[in-house]
Design an enzyme around this catalytic site. Structure first.
Site, PDB file in Angstrom:
ATOM      1  N   VAL A 140       0.473 -59.155  -2.943  1.00 32.99           N
ATOM      2  CA  VAL A 140      -0.151 -60.459  -2.660  1.00 32.99           C
ATOM      3  C   VAL A 140      -1.295 -60.802  -3.622  1.00 32.99           C
ATOM      4  CG1 VAL A 140       0.477 -60.484  -0.207  1.00 32.99           C
ATOM      5  CG2 VAL A 140      -1.744 -59.512  -0.901  1.00 32.99           C
ATOM      6  N   TYR A 197     -14.990 -54.503   1.940  1.00 31.57           N
ATOM      7  CA  TYR A 197     -14.073 -54.933   3.006  1.00 31.57           C
ATOM      8  C   TYR A 197     -14.735 -55.990   3.877  1.00 31.57           C
ATOM      9  CZ  TYR A 197     -10.874 -54.527   7.017  1.00 31.57           C
ATOM     10  OH  TYR A 197      -9.976 -54.784   8.029  1.00 31.57           O
ATOM     11  N   ALA A 255     -17.284 -57.957   3.230  1.00 34.57           N
ATOM     12  CA  ALA A 255     -17.485 -59.208   2.488  1.00 34.57           C
ATOM     13  C   ALA A 255     -16.155 -59.950   2.333  1.00 34.57           C
ATOM     14  CB  ALA A 255     -18.091 -58.904   1.119  1.00 34.57           C
TER      15      ALA A 255
HETATM   16  P1  NAD Z   1      -1.646 -51.143   7.756  1.00 36.44           P
HETATM   17  O1  NAD Z   1      -2.260 -50.320   6.688  1.00 36.44           O
HETATM   18  O2  NAD Z   1      -0.914 -50.478   8.879  1.00 36.44           O
HETATM   19  O3  NAD Z   1      -0.676 -52.238   7.117  1.00 36.44           O
HETATM   20  C1  NAD Z   1      -1.061 -52.982   5.991  1.00 36.44           C
HETATM   21  C2  NAD Z   1       0.172 -53.320   5.168  1.00 36.44           C
HETATM   22  O4  NAD Z   1      -0.254 -54.107   4.042  1.00 36.44           O
HETATM   23  C3  NAD Z   1       0.874 -52.077   4.606  1.00 36.44           C
HETATM   24  O5  NAD Z   1       2.248 -52.131   4.896  1.00 36.44           O
HETATM   25  C4  NAD Z   1       0.619 -52.165   3.109  1.00 36.44           C
HETATM   26  O6  NAD Z   1       1.676 -51.615   2.319  1.00 36.44           O
HETATM   27  C5  NAD Z   1       0.473 -53.655   2.911  1.00 36.44           C
HETATM   28  N1  NAD Z   1      -0.249 -53.989   1.676  1.00 36.44           N
HETATM   29  C6  NAD Z   1      -1.352 -53.386   1.162  1.00 36.44           C
HETATM   30  N2  NAD Z   1      -1.686 -53.945  -0.003  1.00 36.44           N
HETATM   31  C7  NAD Z   1      -0.777 -54.932  -0.247  1.00 36.44           C
HETATM   32  C8  NAD Z   1      -0.593 -55.861  -1.298  1.00 36.44           C
HETATM   33  N3  NAD Z   1      -1.400 -55.880  -2.362  1.00 36.44           N
HETATM   34  N4  NAD Z   1       0.431 -56.731  -1.213  1.00 36.44           N
HETATM   35  C9  NAD Z   1       1.280 -56.719  -0.148  1.00 36.44           C
HETATM   36  N5  NAD Z   1       1.157 -55.847   0.862  1.00 36.44           N
HETATM   37  C10 NAD Z   1       0.141 -54.964   0.822  1.00 36.44           C
HETATM   38  O7  NAD Z   1      -2.844 -52.030   8.320  1.00 36.44           O
HETATM   39  P2  NAD Z   1      -3.032 -52.943   9.624  1.00 36.44           P
HETATM   40  O8  NAD Z   1      -4.018 -52.261  10.499  1.00 36.44           O
HETATM   41  O9  NAD Z   1      -1.751 -53.410  10.177  1.00 36.44           O
HETATM   42  O10 NAD Z   1      -3.811 -54.143   8.924  1.00 36.44           O
HETATM   43  C11 NAD Z   1      -3.287 -55.433   8.773  1.00 36.44           C
HETATM   44  C12 NAD Z   1      -4.451 -56.376   8.587  1.00 36.44           C
HETATM   45  O11 NAD Z   1      -5.346 -56.253   9.695  1.00 36.44           O
HETATM   46  C13 NAD Z   1      -5.291 -56.092   7.337  1.00 36.44           C
HETATM   47  O12 NAD Z   1      -5.647 -57.312   6.734  1.00 36.44           O
HETATM   48  C14 NAD Z   1      -6.514 -55.397   7.898  1.00 36.44           C
HETATM   49  O13 NAD Z   1      -7.646 -55.564   7.093  1.00 36.44           O
HETATM   50  C15 NAD Z   1      -6.667 -56.102   9.234  1.00 36.44           C
HETATM   51  N6  NAD Z   1      -7.470 -55.381  10.228  1.00 36.44           N
HETATM   52  C16 NAD Z   1      -7.127 -54.128  10.632  1.00 36.44           C
HETATM   53  C17 NAD Z   1      -7.930 -53.473  11.557  1.00 36.44           C
HETATM   54  C18 NAD Z   1      -7.625 -52.068  11.991  1.00 36.44           C
HETATM   55  O14 NAD Z   1      -8.453 -51.462  12.695  1.00 36.44           O
HETATM   56  N7  NAD Z   1      -6.488 -51.515  11.647  1.00 36.44           N
HETATM   57  C19 NAD Z   1      -9.055 -54.100  12.093  1.00 36.44           C
HETATM   58  C20 NAD Z   1      -9.359 -55.377  11.679  1.00 36.44           C
HETATM   59  C21 NAD Z   1      -8.553 -56.016  10.740  1.00 36.44           C
END
Ligand code: NAD
Length: 267
Positions: free
Chosen positions: A73, A167, A169
């Site tokens: 992305v 993160y 920010a």
């Molecule tokens: P995860 O690591 O399980 O999944 C993230 C996915 O994004 C992975 O499949 C990874 O391969 C993909 N990814 C990473 N870089 C990429 C790129 N450059 N292009 C395309 N795909 C890419 O994480 P998650 O917990 O499901 O997180 C999803 C979203 O939720 C993220 O934006 C994360 O910041 C946010 N988030 C997560 C939490 C938490 O506690 N897990 C809390 C708040 C926000």
């Protein structure tokens, strides 16, 4: 009973794991045709196979119920191609879930975080969301409207005492960007909302909180006393992208076990 996303075409980024994986399965079960995008090609192909298994379709259906698209992305040409592929295969785009994001293990405080970690985090978490919005909005204009959800985080709403400066920010930028896009495109029938998950039991956080002490340091702040599940975020995203949320735009939608509402938490 028709599904809540019957007839809709959705792109989900980060579809190989965590929230994106659960959202892919849920949106498909609710009737959407799902374009599953992730940088991890093998794993996102597995997401699509799971969808076929779950809803009883096959990859040979024309058009298939779901497709896997490898996409980084942070690369504009890849995001442009992703949206083009959705329109080519399904003829339109109704839903964009810009969910891919990273939290780098070397992301730390203002003094110790290296510039390359800052830049990497910003290019995926902020530029990635912008590119997703940019091409989705153009497609949604062609479609007469649509719904965008951008995944931010609770750390954009309250200060985190355990530092991950880039993160934090980056997620603040997602909130501000989403709010402005919601205002600018409100009269074009395009809704834009942010999803603010609390701490979740997904690889992104659990790989990092690898000791009981590290987990407890976070859990003490969560009134519900547990980490959230990815499916709980997927259900919130489903509401935001569905027509049930037709008057909801520009929100920072917190799904966090009460964390951001807490002053003191139970012992
Ligand atoms: P995860 O690591 O399980 O999944 C993230 C996915 O994004 C992975 O499949 C990874 O391969 C993909 N990814 C990473 N870089 C990429 C790129 N450059 N292009 C395309 N795909 C890419 O994480 P998650 O917990 O499901 O997180 C999803 C979203 O939720 C993220 O934006 C994360 O910041 C946010 N988030 C997560 C939490 C938490 O506690 N897990 C809390 C708040 C926000």
């Amino acid at each position: 009973m028709p599904g809540r996303l019957e007839g809709k075409v959705a792109i989900i980024t980060g579809a190989a794991s965590g929230i994106g994986l659960e959202a892919s399965l849920l949106f498909a079960q609710e009737g959407a045709r799902v374009v599953c995008a992730d940088i991890n090609q093998e794993a996102v192909i597995r997401t699509v196979a799971k969808i076929h298994e779950l809803v009883g379709t096959t990859a040979d259906d024309q058009p298939p119920r779901a497709i896997a698209v490898p996409c980084d992305v942070s690369r504009e040409e890849q995001v442009k191609a992703l949206v083009e592929q959705a329109e080519t295969v399904y003829g339109k785009l109704d839903i964009m879930f810009n969910n891919a994001g990273i939290m780098h293990p070397a992301d730390d405080n203002a003094l110790t975080t290296e510039e390359r970690i800052w830049d990497l985090t910003m290019s995926i978490n902020v530029k990635g969301v912008w590119f997703g919005c940019k091409y989705a909005i153009a497609a949604m204009r062609r479609n007469g409207g649509g719904a965008i959800v951008n995944t931010a985080s609770f750390v954009a709403l309250v200060g985190a005492a355990t530092p991950q400066l880039a993160y934090t920010a980056s997620k603040g930028a997602v909130l501000a960007m989403s709010r402005e896009l919601a205002m600018v495109h409100a009269r074009e029938n395009i809704r834009v909302n942010s999803l603010c998950p609390g701490p979740l039991r997904t690889p992104l956080l659990m790989d990092f909180l690898d000791t009981p002490e590290k987990k407890e340091r976070r859990l003490v702040h969560v009134p519900m006393g547990r980490f959230g599940e990815a499916i709980e975020q997927a259900r919130a995203a489903l509401f935001l992208v569905s027509d049930e949320a037709s008057y909801v735009t520009g929100t920072d939608f917190a799904v966090d076990g009460g964390l951001t509402g807490a002053y003191v938490t139970p012992e």
